[in-house]
Scaffold this motif. Structure first.
Motif, PDB file in Angstrom:
ATOM      1  N   UNK B 145       0.534  -0.618  -0.442  1.00  0.00           N
ATOM      2  CA  UNK B 145      -0.589  -0.642  -0.096  1.00  0.00           C
ATOM      3  C   UNK B 145       1.221   1.642   0.022  1.00  0.00           C
ATOM      4  N   UNK B 146       0.322   2.310  -0.644  1.00  0.00           N
ATOM      5  CA  UNK B 146       0.624   3.724  -0.939  1.00  0.00           C
ATOM      6  C   UNK B 146       0.662   4.555   0.006  1.00  0.00           C
ATOM      7  N   UNK B 147       1.213   5.626   0.538  1.00  0.00           N
ATOM      8  CA  UNK B 147       0.865   6.270   1.784  1.00  0.00           C
ATOM      9  C   UNK B 147       0.616   7.467   0.714  1.00  0.00           C
ATOM     10  N   UNK B 148       0.589   8.615   1.458  1.00  0.00           N
ATOM     11  CA  UNK B 148       0.118   9.794   0.728  1.00  0.00           C
ATOM     12  C   UNK B 148       1.081  10.387   0.590  1.00  0.00           C
ATOM     13  N   UNK B 149       1.662  10.197   1.485  1.00  0.00           N
ATOM     14  CA  UNK B 149       3.417  10.467   1.089  1.00  0.00           C
ATOM     15  C   UNK B 149       4.707  10.083   0.467  1.00  0.00           C
ATOM     16  N   UNK B 150       3.800   9.246  -0.692  1.00  0.00           N
ATOM     17  CA  UNK B 150       4.652   8.237  -1.348  1.00  0.00           C
ATOM     18  C   UNK B 150       5.547   7.343  -0.996  1.00  0.00           C
ATOM     19  N   UNK B 151       5.139   6.861   0.594  1.00  0.00           N
ATOM     20  CA  UNK B 151       5.968   5.634   0.952  1.00  0.00           C
ATOM     21  C   UNK B 151       5.092   4.421   1.121  1.00  0.00           C
ATOM     22  N   UNK B 241      -2.518   4.663   4.056  1.00  0.00           N
ATOM     23  CA  UNK B 241      -2.981   4.890   2.906  1.00  0.00           C
ATOM     24  C   UNK B 241      -4.055   4.890   1.913  1.00  0.00           C
ATOM     25  N   UNK B 242      -3.383   4.941   0.735  1.00  0.00           N
ATOM     26  CA  UNK B 242      -3.704   5.831  -0.767  1.00  0.00           C
ATOM     27  C   UNK B 242      -4.163   4.889  -1.485  1.00  0.00           C
ATOM     28  N   UNK B 243      -3.239   4.580  -1.923  1.00  0.00           N
ATOM     29  CA  UNK B 243      -3.182   3.557  -3.209  1.00  0.00           C
ATOM     30  C   UNK B 243      -2.920   2.245  -2.881  1.00  0.00           C
ATOM     31  N   UNK B 244      -3.321   0.496  -3.578  1.00  0.00           N
ATOM     32  CA  UNK B 244      -3.199  -0.775  -3.626  1.00  0.00           C
ATOM     33  C   UNK B 244      -2.356  -0.329  -4.459  1.00  0.00           C
ATOM     34  N   UNK B 245      -0.438  -1.412  -4.506  1.00  0.00           N
ATOM     35  CA  UNK B 245       0.599  -1.160  -5.101  1.00  0.00           C
ATOM     36  C   UNK B 245       0.502  -3.019  -5.772  1.00  0.00           C
ATOM     37  N   UNK B 246       0.385  -3.238  -7.457  1.00  0.00           N
ATOM     38  CA  UNK B 246       0.720  -4.733  -6.951  1.00  0.00           C
ATOM     39  C   UNK B 246       2.378  -4.436  -8.166  1.00  0.00           C
ATOM     40  N   UNK B 247       3.425  -4.602  -8.629  1.00  0.00           N
ATOM     41  CA  UNK B 247       4.146  -4.915  -9.234  1.00  0.00           C
ATOM     42  C   UNK B 247       4.941  -3.442  -9.324  1.00  0.00           C
ATOM     43  N   UNK B 248       5.672  -3.257 -10.339  1.00  0.00           N
ATOM     44  CA  UNK B 248       6.359  -1.742 -10.504  1.00  0.00           C
ATOM     45  C   UNK B 248       5.653  -1.553 -11.934  1.00  0.00           C
ATOM     46  N   UNK B 249       5.948  -0.313 -11.475  1.00  0.00           N
ATOM     47  CA  UNK B 249       6.027   0.158 -13.659  1.00  0.00           C
ATOM     48  C   UNK B 249       6.572   2.104 -12.836  1.00  0.00           C
ATOM     49  N   UNK B 250       7.407   2.872 -13.376  1.00  0.00           N
ATOM     50  CA  UNK B 250       7.682   3.957 -13.740  1.00  0.00           C
ATOM     51  C   UNK B 250       6.857   5.011 -12.521  1.00  0.00           C
ATOM     52  N   UNK B 251       5.658   4.952 -12.303  1.00  0.00           N
ATOM     53  CA  UNK B 251       5.291   5.951 -11.064  1.00  0.00           C
ATOM     54  C   UNK B 251       5.159   5.266  -9.709  1.00  0.00           C
ATOM     55  N   UNK B 252       5.245   3.706  -9.661  1.00  0.00           N
ATOM     56  CA  UNK B 252       4.837   3.056  -7.921  1.00  0.00           C
ATOM     57  C   UNK B 252       5.496   2.059  -8.433  1.00  0.00           C
ATOM     58  N   UNK B 253       6.384   1.306  -6.823  1.00  0.00           N
ATOM     59  CA  UNK B 253       6.577   0.312  -6.749  1.00  0.00           C
ATOM     60  C   UNK B 253       6.378  -0.072  -5.705  1.00  0.00           C
ATOM     61  N   UNK B 254       5.900  -1.437  -6.175  1.00  0.00           N
ATOM     62  CA  UNK B 254       5.579  -2.480  -4.651  1.00  0.00           C
ATOM     63  C   UNK B 254       6.839  -2.596  -3.409  1.00  0.00           C
TER      64      UNK B 254
END
Lengths: 126, 327
Positions: B145-151, B241-254
């Motif tokens: 899960x990605x937080x609001x601060x991007x962690x 918690x803001x977004x559920x992240x699965x895998x990685x791309x250029x924007x998010x990365x689990x």
């Protein structure tokens, strides 16, 4: 066309009879170094986790082993050993100087930005 | 026209032309200088990676936990074995390349052909492995899960083993939102694949599983990622918690910082592109060897020049291997 190869590695400690033999010898050496790296990377021995010059001792070992590998790839696979000293220096010293400069600048700056986040007013937390 | 100067009177002197002060042919020397400039490009990338890593030195992903897969071995924790295999393949193809160069010096066409062929095969195996590595990395494994601060908040059980989202989160089939496609509405708006779960579902899953804890990006003194207490875990997920992240791309990365994924794609991608072009050049030279171009020329220097490039690609990989996977 004369293609003399210098057939000794480790400053003359190991001498090979032919160029082909030297290639296989260097391969064995590189394989051993890679194996050591992988084994250390998996085991991560506690004794090597201490800080040396701002980095874990283990990381220094990895970097040194990498440079050793790079040396033998350049010197024996790319035949730098057989080139004239002038060509060798032109290629190697230029590259090494510029890379060291770049690394110093960027890592210094990265560490500074880290401290700004850590101790300064700019925060990146939850 | 008899006064036209046809020679400069400097023949035979060092700068009079016609000699090779560095005892290397023009082509070989230019290949060396190209390699120098390309080496600086790669060092620029790796140094930039180092910069970003030093910037987030206390929260950078641990490579051993990211690259743990081996083809055909599902669920086996095999950190680095596959990359070690890839490294070995590339070193091996470097060896066959230098053997081809050596056979070229002896004007042995059959051997050059064989070794060039083996080099090409090695290069293809490497590029294929690279593609597999990318696929695994993009697909991800555990989810986070990605937080609001991007962690990134990951999940572990009480013993510290990683827990995948699919093991404790149940997707609520009633409020499932479908992915918006161009054909379903505004034609100029589209969106990426939606995560399997929403943050609310993760919260429900976490509430109903007492043994699941949240692990943050922060690396503690022991070199491990910090695990939060049960109460703190619930609070963090609910509040931040803001977004559920699965895998990685250029924007998010689990796996952690998105920068890690960006640099991974960029550096290994750029290197993979070098390997790919190396394979293409090797194939061209391979056919030239078969056609007997160099046999007629009585000189296999072209093999030597592509050989230099090929070894350089291997050389770069040695550094990428160290800085991405080991250090």
């Amino acid at each position: 066309m004369a293609h003399e190869h210098k057939l000794a590695i480790f400053r003359g400690l190991v001498k090979f009879k032919s160029n082909t033999q030297k290639i296989w010898g260097v391969l064995i050496f590189l394989t051993i170094v890679t194996a050591i790296e992988v084994i250390l990377g998996i085991l991560k021995p506690e004794a090597l986790m201490g800080q040396v010059l701002g980095m874990k001792a283990l990381n220094w070992i990895f970097i040194i082993l990498t440079i050793v590998k790079a040396y033998y790839i350049t010197w024996d696979f790319m035949h730098m050993r057989d080139e004239l000293k002038s060509l060798r220096r032109m290629v190697v010293w230029t590259t090494i100087f510029l890379i060291l400069y770049l690394i110093f600048i960027l890592l210094q700056e990265g560490g500074y930005v880290f401290n700004v986040y850590k101790d300064g007013f700019i925060k990146r937390d939850f | 026209m008899s006064t036209t100067v046809v020679n400069t009177g400097t023949e035979g002197k060092t700068w009079g032309g016609g000699n090779k002060p560095l005892n290397a042919s023009y082509g070989k020397m230019m290949m060396w200088f190209f390699i120098v400039s390309d080496a600086l490009t790669f060092s620029g990338f790796l140094a930039a990676y180092g910069f970003s890593r030093f910037k987030f030195i206390d929260s950078w992903p641990i490579a051993d936990e990211v690259f743990t897969h081996f083809p055909f071995l599902h669920g086996v924790n095999a950190p680095m074995y596959y990359v070690a295999f890839m490294t070995f393949v590339l070193i091996m193809s470097s060896v066959t390349m230098v053997l081809a160069v050596d056979a070229g010096h002896h004007l042995n066409k059959a051997k050059v052909t064989l070794y060039m062929f083996l080099t090409i095969i090695g290069g293809l195996i490497f590029v294929g492995s690279q593609a597999w590595e990318w696929g695994t990395f993009i697909k991800g494994d555990y989810g986070a899960v990605q937080t609001k601060g991007g962690n990134i908040l990951q999940f572990v059980d009480t013993e510290g083993h990683r827990v995948a989202l699919r093991d404790f989160v149940v997707a609520d089939s009633h409020n499932e939102r479908t992915q918006h496609e161009r054909k379903g509405g505004l034609w100029f708006v589209s969106e990426g694949t939606l995560p399997t779960y929403t943050v609310e579902e993760v919260v429900h899953g976490l509430e109903s599983h007492d043994n699941v804890l949240v692990r943050t990006q922060i690396i503690n003194e022991a070199g491990e990622k910090m695990v939060l207490s049960r109460a703190e875990s619930l609070r963090q997920i609910k509040e931040n918690g803001k977004v559920v992240v699965e895998g990685a791309n250029l924007h998010v990365n689990e796996y952690g910082s998105p920068l890690f994924a960006d640099f991974f794609f960029f550096i290994t991608g750029f290197h993979g592109f070098h390997v790919f072009s190396g394979v293409v050049i090797n194939i061209i030279i391979f056919f030239n060897v078969i056609l007997g171009t160099y046999e007629r020329r009585k000189n296999y220097e072209m093999v030597e020049k592509v050989g230099l490039y090929w070894h350089f690609v291997d050389l770069v990989w040695v550094f990428v291997f160290t800085f991405f996977y080991l250090v």
